[in-house]
Structures are given as C-alpha cells and as structure tokens.
Design an enzyme around this catalytic site. Structure first.
Site, PDB file in Angstrom:
ATOM      1  N   LYS A  53       5.690   2.914   2.286  1.00  0.00           N
ATOM      2  CA  LYS A  53       6.787   3.866   2.072  1.00  0.00           C
ATOM      3  C   LYS A  53       6.464   5.192   2.755  1.00  0.00           C
ATOM      4  CE  LYS A  53       8.322   1.564  -2.107  1.00  0.00           C
ATOM      5  NZ  LYS A  53       8.414   1.474  -3.557  1.00  0.00           N
ATOM      6  N   GLN A  97       6.201   4.510  -8.541  1.00  0.00           N
ATOM      7  CA  GLN A  97       5.983   3.092  -8.224  1.00  0.00           C
ATOM      8  C   GLN A  97       5.794   2.291  -9.509  1.00  0.00           C
ATOM      9  OE1 GLN A  97       6.307   1.801  -5.168  1.00  0.00           O
ATOM     10  NE2 GLN A  97       5.865  -0.253  -5.883  1.00  0.00           N
ATOM     11  N   ASP A 120      15.343   5.595  -6.034  1.00  0.00           N
ATOM     12  CA  ASP A 120      15.221   4.168  -6.356  1.00  0.00           C
ATOM     13  C   ASP A 120      16.510   3.623  -6.981  1.00  0.00           C
ATOM     14  OD1 ASP A 120      12.865   2.779  -5.710  1.00  0.00           O
ATOM     15  OD2 ASP A 120      11.717   3.803  -7.278  1.00  0.00           O
TER      16      ASP A 120
HETATM   17  N1  GUN Z   1       8.088  -2.037  -7.742  1.00  0.00           N
HETATM   18  C1  GUN Z   1       8.636  -3.135  -7.162  1.00  0.00           C
HETATM   19  N2  GUN Z   1       9.752  -2.794  -6.488  1.00  0.00           N
HETATM   20  C2  GUN Z   1       9.898  -1.465  -6.640  1.00  0.00           C
HETATM   21  C3  GUN Z   1      10.869  -0.537  -6.153  1.00  0.00           C
HETATM   22  O1  GUN Z   1      11.841  -0.861  -5.457  1.00  0.00           O
HETATM   23  N3  GUN Z   1      10.665   0.755  -6.517  1.00  0.00           N
HETATM   24  C4  GUN Z   1       9.637   1.135  -7.300  1.00  0.00           C
HETATM   25  N4  GUN Z   1       9.533   2.415  -7.612  1.00  0.00           N
HETATM   26  N5  GUN Z   1       8.735   0.306  -7.761  1.00  0.00           N
HETATM   27  C5  GUN Z   1       8.858  -0.985  -7.415  1.00  0.00           C
END
Ligand code: GUN
Length: 280
Positions: A53, A97, A120
């Site tokens: 990311k 996350q 998100d």
């Molecule tokens: N864990 C698995 N997929 C995601 C996501 O799209 N965003 C976040 N923040 N955590 C995740």
C-alpha cells in the site's frame, strides 16, 4: 468454451495511472492526499499488504505515513492514535490494517475512524451510504471487482450474480454493488443448502469463501464469468484462489487468475479512494 482471462494487473495499472494524473491535477490546485496506515503487531501477511500500500502511494504521488505499533498496544492507545489522526488536517485518509490482535475490538476501531477519512469504506456511515445509494467510500476489493467487470466489457445489468461469502469487507458490499448495477443478486454462505444448485445458476459467480480451490467445475454453469477473491497457498506452496482454476477455466467465458486477478485491484481502488477524499 472461448474463455478470457481477466488481467487484473493490467487493469489495476491503468487505474493507478489515472489516479497519478489526477493527483497531479489536484496538487496544481493546492490539494494533496495523504494516507496514514496503522499496523498493529507482527502478522507477516499484513506487513506485506502494508508495504504494498505504501509503495502504491509513492507511485501515484500520495504521501503515506506509517504507524507500526507493537502487538501489546491497548485498544485505548489505538483509539487515541486514531483520534489524533482524525484531528490532523494534513492527514486525509486513515487505514487500520486488519486483522487486529484479539484483545482489540475491531468494530470499535472502525467506528472511531472519521467517515470522511475512512478510505477502506468500513465505517457504518459509509456502509449505510452504499446500501441506500448515497455517495461515500466503498470497500476496495468489491469496488475493484466491479471495475474489473466493467473494464472487461462484461454486462452486469439483469444478470444472475451469485456471491459466495458474506463478510463485511467483501461479500456484503459486493452484493450491494452488484445490486446497484441492476444485477439479480444472491448471497450464499456456510449455511446455504444445495450450494452447487445455486452457484450453477450464476452468470457471474463471485467466490469469496476463503477456502483454497473450493470451487470445482461442478459448481459452475457453462460459460459463466468467475471472479476469484481468494488468496491462499496450495500444497505446493503456490498461490491459488477459492477456485480450482485449472479445472474451471475451460467452462467459463471469463475468469480472474490468482495471482494477477482481483488482488492488485484492491490497492488500485484504495488509491482511488485516497484521492476521492480530497476531491469536492
Ligand atoms: N485486511 C484484509 N483486507 C483488508 C483491507 O481491505 N483493508 C484493511 N484495512 N485491512 C484488510
């Protein structure tokens, strides 16, 4: 069957190029996006996702700030950090996350993020906006699936779409998005009876069960479009999805591979959301 392998790597690259250009235009107007990424603990998969990311942010010209907190971080401390970031004007997006260590209540954390910075799309306000057709941030993976379909010229309207999996991150928003595109939508889950009978009706099947190679050819209607949201390692330590690709591919009209299908789209859509956070 004349099948088509949907190239998520290529489509995600196009989207990142578009975001990069738009980020430049916004900067000329004096607006810049910045993403705060919070990682709690040492989950190796999460570390890889966070690294990717940050790399994508750098590529498209979005500033990223990283907060790597120890496993022992308390819920209170994490809430405190989010509160600080909510108040900081130069931070325009916040991402925590998941999964979080088990002593931290994920729902409480998600609700603490300002809906305006919730890139998100997990905050109840954004989830609610999606379900009643208002604008707001949309969960990146299902938003990425819609982009894959549209950019591959696959019609959604009026088609039978079956989503297998009902998570808050993928299955539920996926169903809402398909509904918004005027599909006929069915959601299946672990308690669904006669799953094969339902999935065999699907013109478009979205596989999000989290089980490696779960969907074999007998789940698929001849000529269906199959979108595989899963990512796992098989017995040979090779990446694979929820779909048994080798077996299923010849029965589809289009299918996403793993890797290189849905995976890269999640980050591309996150970049798009980060930019949307600063657009009027
Ligand atoms: N864990 C698995 N997929 C995601 C996501 O799209 N965003 C976040 N923040 N955590 C995740």
């Amino acid at each position: 069957m004349n099948n088509f392998i949907i190239d998520g790597k290529e489509i995600s690259a196009q989207i990142k190029e578009e975001v990069k250009k738009e980020a430049e235009r916004q900067k000329e107007k004096g607006k810049s996006a910045s993403l705060a990424v919070i990682l709690v603990g040492n989950d190796p998969a999460s570390k890889v996702y966070v690294k990717n990311k940050k790399k994508a942010c750098e590529y498209v010209g979005i500033q990223s700030l990283s907060y790597e907190l120890p496993e022992e971080t308390t819920e209170e401390e994490l809430l405190q950090k989010i509160d600080e970031l909510n108040k900081q004007e130069d931070i325009t997006g916040i991402l925590v996350q998941l999964p979080l260590p088990s002593h931290i209540n994920e729902d409480k954390i998600i609700c603490a993020i300002s809906p305006k910075k919730d890139v998100d799309g997990f905050h109840p306000q954004n989830v609610g906006n999606l379900s009643i057709g208002r604008s707001g941030f949309i969960s990146c993976t299902p938003a990425g699936v819609i982009e894959l379909l549209k950019r591959s010229n696959i019609d959604i309207e009026g088609r039978e779409c079956v989503v297998v999996g009902r998570s808050n991150i993928v299955g539920k928003p996926m169903a809402m998005l398909l509904l918004r595109e005027n599909a006929t939508v069915t959601i299946c889950h672990s308690k669904t009876k006669n799953l094969k009978e339902v999935t065999k009706r699907a013109d478009i099947l979205i596989a999000a069960v989290g089980k490696p190679k779960f969907f074999t050819a007998d789940y698929i209607k001849e000529g269906a479009v199959v979108i595989d949201v899963g990512i796992h390692r098989d017995e040979k330590n090779q990446l694979c999805g929820d779909v048994d690709f080798e077996q299923v591919v010849e029965h589809t009209s289009a299918i996403t591979p793993v890797p290189g299908g849905v995976g890269p789209m999640t980050i591309a859509m996150l970049m798009k959301n980060c930019l949307n956070a600063i657009k009027d």
